[in-house]
Design a protein around this motif. Sequence first.
Motif, PDB file in Angstrom:
ATOM      1  N   ARG A   1       0.768  -1.266   0.363  1.00 24.85           N
ATOM      2  CA  ARG A   1       0.119   0.020   0.072  1.00 24.85           C
ATOM      3  C   ARG A   1       1.151   1.216  -0.129  1.00 24.85           C
ATOM      4  N   TYR A   2       1.710   1.492  -1.194  1.00 27.34           N
ATOM      5  CA  TYR A   2       2.284   2.734  -1.196  1.00 27.34           C
ATOM      6  C   TYR A   2       1.337   4.475  -0.866  1.00 27.34           C
ATOM      7  N   SER A   3       2.113   4.863  -1.153  1.00 26.88           N
ATOM      8  CA  SER A   3       0.899   6.906  -1.337  1.00 26.88           C
ATOM      9  C   SER A   3       2.155   6.361  -2.660  1.00 26.88           C
ATOM     10  N   LEU A   4       0.715   7.465  -4.209  1.00 27.94           N
ATOM     11  CA  LEU A   4       1.780   7.420  -5.378  1.00 27.94           C
ATOM     12  C   LEU A   4       1.042   8.676  -6.111  1.00 27.94           C
ATOM     13  N   LYS A   5       2.114   8.939  -6.343  1.00 26.69           N
ATOM     14  CA  LYS A   5       2.236  10.512  -7.587  1.00 26.69           C
ATOM     15  C   LYS A   5       1.797  10.499  -8.901  1.00 26.69           C
ATOM     16  N   ILE A   6       0.935  11.257  -9.753  1.00 27.93           N
ATOM     17  CA  ILE A   6       0.284  10.880 -10.620  1.00 27.93           C
ATOM     18  C   ILE A   6       0.792  12.380 -11.567  1.00 27.93           C
ATOM     19  N   ASP A   7       1.588  11.949 -12.017  1.00 28.70           N
ATOM     20  CA  ASP A   7       1.952  13.517 -13.604  1.00 28.70           C
ATOM     21  C   ASP A   7       1.643  13.265 -14.326  1.00 28.70           C
TER      22      ASP A   7
ATOM     23  N   ALA B   1      -2.624  29.754   2.463  1.00 26.83           N
ATOM     24  CA  ALA B   1      -3.037  28.693   1.508  1.00 26.83           C
ATOM     25  C   ALA B   1      -2.781  27.472   1.407  1.00 26.83           C
ATOM     26  N   THR B   2      -3.723  26.299   1.736  1.00 22.86           N
ATOM     27  CA  THR B   2      -3.371  24.804   2.096  1.00 22.86           C
ATOM     28  C   THR B   2      -4.034  24.205   0.599  1.00 22.86           C
ATOM     29  N   PRO B   3      -3.328  23.430   0.639  1.00 26.82           N
ATOM     30  CA  PRO B   3      -3.191  21.953  -1.062  1.00 26.82           C
ATOM     31  C   PRO B   3      -5.201  21.572  -0.534  1.00 26.82           C
ATOM     32  N   ASP B   4      -5.611  21.733  -2.197  1.00 25.92           N
ATOM     33  CA  ASP B   4      -6.827  20.984  -1.992  1.00 25.92           C
ATOM     34  C   ASP B   4      -6.845  19.592  -0.978  1.00 25.92           C
ATOM     35  N   HIS B   5      -8.022  19.159  -0.886  1.00 29.11           N
ATOM     36  CA  HIS B   5      -7.870  17.600  -0.401  1.00 29.11           C
ATOM     37  C   HIS B   5      -9.223  16.566  -0.434  1.00 29.11           C
ATOM     38  N   SER B   6      -9.176  15.610  -1.210  1.00 25.87           N
ATOM     39  CA  SER B   6     -10.591  15.147  -0.604  1.00 25.87           C
ATOM     40  C   SER B   6     -10.331  13.450  -0.714  1.00 25.87           C
ATOM     41  N   TYR B   7     -10.900  12.441  -0.495  1.00 27.78           N
ATOM     42  CA  TYR B   7     -11.059  11.438  -0.677  1.00 27.78           C
ATOM     43  C   TYR B   7     -11.063  10.456  -1.937  1.00 27.78           C
ATOM     44  N   MET B   8     -10.569   9.244  -2.429  1.00 29.88           N
ATOM     45  CA  MET B   8     -10.026   8.913  -3.570  1.00 29.88           C
ATOM     46  C   MET B   8     -10.184   7.357  -3.474  1.00 29.88           C
ATOM     47  N   ASN B   9     -10.813   6.505  -4.204  1.00 31.46           N
ATOM     48  CA  ASN B   9     -10.629   5.352  -4.119  1.00 31.46           C
ATOM     49  C   ASN B   9     -10.280   4.902  -5.516  1.00 31.46           C
ATOM     50  N   VAL B  10      -9.183   4.497  -4.978  1.00 30.13           N
ATOM     51  CA  VAL B  10      -8.144   3.919  -6.209  1.00 30.13           C
ATOM     52  C   VAL B  10      -7.919   2.317  -6.583  1.00 30.13           C
ATOM     53  N   THR B  11      -8.022   2.138  -7.979  1.00 31.24           N
ATOM     54  CA  THR B  11      -7.529   0.688  -8.732  1.00 31.24           C
ATOM     55  C   THR B  11      -6.982   1.100  -9.655  1.00 31.24           C
ATOM     56  N   VAL B  12      -5.888  -0.273  -9.883  1.00 30.24           N
ATOM     57  CA  VAL B  12      -5.353  -0.400 -11.094  1.00 30.24           C
ATOM     58  C   VAL B  12      -5.410  -1.761 -11.524  1.00 30.24           C
ATOM     59  N   ASN B  13      -5.333  -1.303 -12.590  1.00 27.85           N
ATOM     60  CA  ASN B  13      -5.962  -2.697 -13.795  1.00 27.85           C
ATOM     61  C   ASN B  13      -7.634  -3.372 -13.646  1.00 27.85           C
TER      62      ASN B  13
ATOM     63  N   GLU C   1      -8.312  -4.433 -10.779  1.00 32.13           N
ATOM     64  CA  GLU C   1      -8.103  -4.790  -8.862  1.00 32.13           C
ATOM     65  C   GLU C   1      -8.208  -3.114  -8.172  1.00 32.13           C
ATOM     66  N   ASP C   2      -8.391  -3.316  -6.470  1.00 38.05           N
ATOM     67  CA  ASP C   2      -8.941  -2.447  -5.521  1.00 38.05           C
ATOM     68  C   ASP C   2      -7.666  -2.332  -5.124  1.00 38.05           C
ATOM     69  N   TYR C   3      -7.061  -1.563  -4.765  1.00 40.69           N
ATOM     70  CA  TYR C   3      -5.843  -0.546  -4.596  1.00 40.69           C
ATOM     71  C   TYR C   3      -6.092  -0.163  -3.296  1.00 40.69           C
ATOM     72  N   GLY C   4      -6.985   0.831  -2.555  1.00 36.00           N
ATOM     73  CA  GLY C   4      -6.800   1.179  -1.846  1.00 36.00           C
ATOM     74  C   GLY C   4      -7.652   2.610  -1.501  1.00 36.00           C
ATOM     75  N   LEU C   5      -7.946   2.811  -0.417  1.00 33.83           N
ATOM     76  CA  LEU C   5      -9.086   4.704   0.063  1.00 33.83           C
ATOM     77  C   LEU C   5      -7.567   5.727   0.275  1.00 33.83           C
TER      78      LEU C   5
ATOM     79  N   ASP D   1     -11.617  -1.659   1.956  1.00 29.97           N
ATOM     80  CA  ASP D   1     -10.693  -1.153   1.157  1.00 29.97           C
ATOM     81  C   ASP D   1      -9.520  -2.752   1.784  1.00 29.97           C
ATOM     82  N   PRO D   2      -9.245  -3.047   0.723  1.00 27.05           N
ATOM     83  CA  PRO D   2      -8.331  -4.536   1.232  1.00 27.05           C
ATOM     84  C   PRO D   2      -6.654  -4.586   1.916  1.00 27.05           C
ATOM     85  N   SER D   3      -6.768  -3.136   1.628  1.00 23.19           N
ATOM     86  CA  SER D   3      -5.138  -2.772   2.031  1.00 23.19           C
ATOM     87  C   SER D   3      -4.862  -2.632   3.544  1.00 23.19           C
ATOM     88  N   LYS D   4      -5.561  -1.645   3.630  1.00 31.12           N
ATOM     89  CA  LYS D   4      -5.797  -0.980   5.083  1.00 31.12           C
ATOM     90  C   LYS D   4      -4.902  -0.860   6.111  1.00 31.12           C
ATOM     91  N   PHE D   5      -4.621  -0.540   6.531  1.00 36.28           N
ATOM     92  CA  PHE D   5      -3.125  -0.874   7.193  1.00 36.28           C
ATOM     93  C   PHE D   5      -3.702  -1.252   8.926  1.00 36.28           C
TER      94      PHE D   5
END
Length: 591
Positions: free
Chosen positions: A108-114, A157-169, A171-175, A434-438
């Motif tokens: 369950r790694y944090s990801l960056k999308i560029d 000045a604060t970054p925008d933020h909200s929850y996102m449910n992520v899948t990879v190919n 498959e559920d990756y996590g919230l 969430d299948p990967s929650k800590f």
Amino acid sequence: MISNKFVYSIMAGLIALFLIVLMVLPNLGVEAKNDEFSYETKLFNEKKVTTVDIEINEEDWADILKNPNKEEYKEASVTINGERIGNVAVRTKGNSSLMSVANSDSNRYSLKIDFDHYDNTQSFYGLKKLNLNNNFSDTTQMKEYVSYEMMESMGLATPDHSYMNVTVNGEDYGLMLGVEAVDETFLAKNYGSNDGFLYKPDGTGSDLKYISSDIDDYSGLNPKTNESNLDQSNILDMIDVINNGGDIEEYIDVDNMLRYFATTTALVSMDSYQGMMKHNYYLYEEDGKFSIIPWDYNMAFGGFSMGGMGDMGDRPMPEGMENMDMSKLMEGGEMQLPEGQELPEGIKGGNMLDAMTNEEIMTDEAINFDIYNPVQSTTLEDRPLLNALLENEEYLAKYEKYLEEVSTKYFTEENVSKITREVSATILTYVKADPSKFTTTEQFLAGVSGENSLAAFAGARSESILKQLSGELVIDSKSAEEDPQVDHNTEPKESPPIQSTQDDSGQSEKSEGMKPPEGFDPENMPEGMDLPEGFDPSKMPDGMGQGQMGDSGENVDPVSSMKSLALTLGSLLILLLAIFGVKKFNRRGFR
């Protein structure tokens, strides 16, 4: 023959048209701005969970999971709420969290999308980069979210933020918690311009202690914009002043800094400038002055070295590790420490995952964290930016005012309970699935309500802050004993009167004056021509096209500024032709 009256009427009409267009331009700029930054509503919807589906070559994804510490970008496509964007880049991200997950049995790694890594013209409704944070070391999965809400409430000045449910190919990756990147787009949106110098300090020099007058000696300042023009930055002058004395208001937005440090202190977020790692903050220099931008709060609420990190307490990192980049401690899946050094008890063996997810937030150490010596595993003297502010009586009084404000208005048990209950109503279904929650769903729910909840912490923490402000509670700080300069807590003190209302000093300033275009002189209008009734040249926009704030209070981004400038110049050309025509007719003597 053409009469002067007829000619002047035409010219007056053209000038009136010019002035009307000019006055409408700010609104056109606002519309362009809203379109440019519409990712705020398209992506960051705090009332629902956004779906983010990543499609990536299976071999590339396997390589990411096998070599997470490389943080190497791989090509992918991303579908957000059903809208597909191809040719984007994806990689792992993080520091201690990346190291810990890599050394565990979790993926369950944090990801960056560029979005613009391969194509610099591409974005998602203006957003160039998106962070997907895994909520590591946070059983509640809400610490960072609540912290950013506090920062916003305090006018930062604060970054925008909200929850996102992520899948990879598929498959559920996590919230995950989606967080806006602090980059040129963020700067243009929040400051009206991204022409300044952005730094993300982490490493040598990130404590902002004076080393020398050579920028190369501060390798940890990490410039993110204008890297080739650092000789034009005031960063070294700012560091010199906070360490050696001088007018710090010349180089620092003092009000911004005081709001930030008051809020971070209230949140007891020590994985920051105020802690041993001296990182997780941005500095932005605009017009020679520096402001601070909040970042990374998953270890707030006393989660760093106060029940987290193996319950290290006030113990410093082992000698030789103080200035090390945590992400560099991992090689080949094993912890690499300086020769002869060991990790503190509780995180030995190289696996910090269990220690960091087995937390107790309602500790006396966190709740009664010293507001007058708000550092941990270090001293105020070793954090000169904060020290320079708190040793000034005027700034200290304002810092106390902001502590009182955050404790009575925003970081209250009632307000935090409202926020966490709303979050729970939005994401609980996803947390359960969430299948990967800590951690467990029960631990998440414990953070929403009950005696170990974030709301309970906020109530107890704010009560402690108010008692410290009044002098009813005096903290016998170990760090204060070690640092003779820190003497705020030697005896109870009487706090100065506290204003309950928030002033405007920390908000974005509107333009103070509005000027006509350069070269336009209403005093030299052709004979017989008058400006439209009610028109005041002193109220024309100042610096049109410079990305400044107008009377609307909205930021005009650089793209819309160029459009506005083009329209302005076109209208000005019409005006000049009209004036030229009048003079020509006058010389020929038409009647």
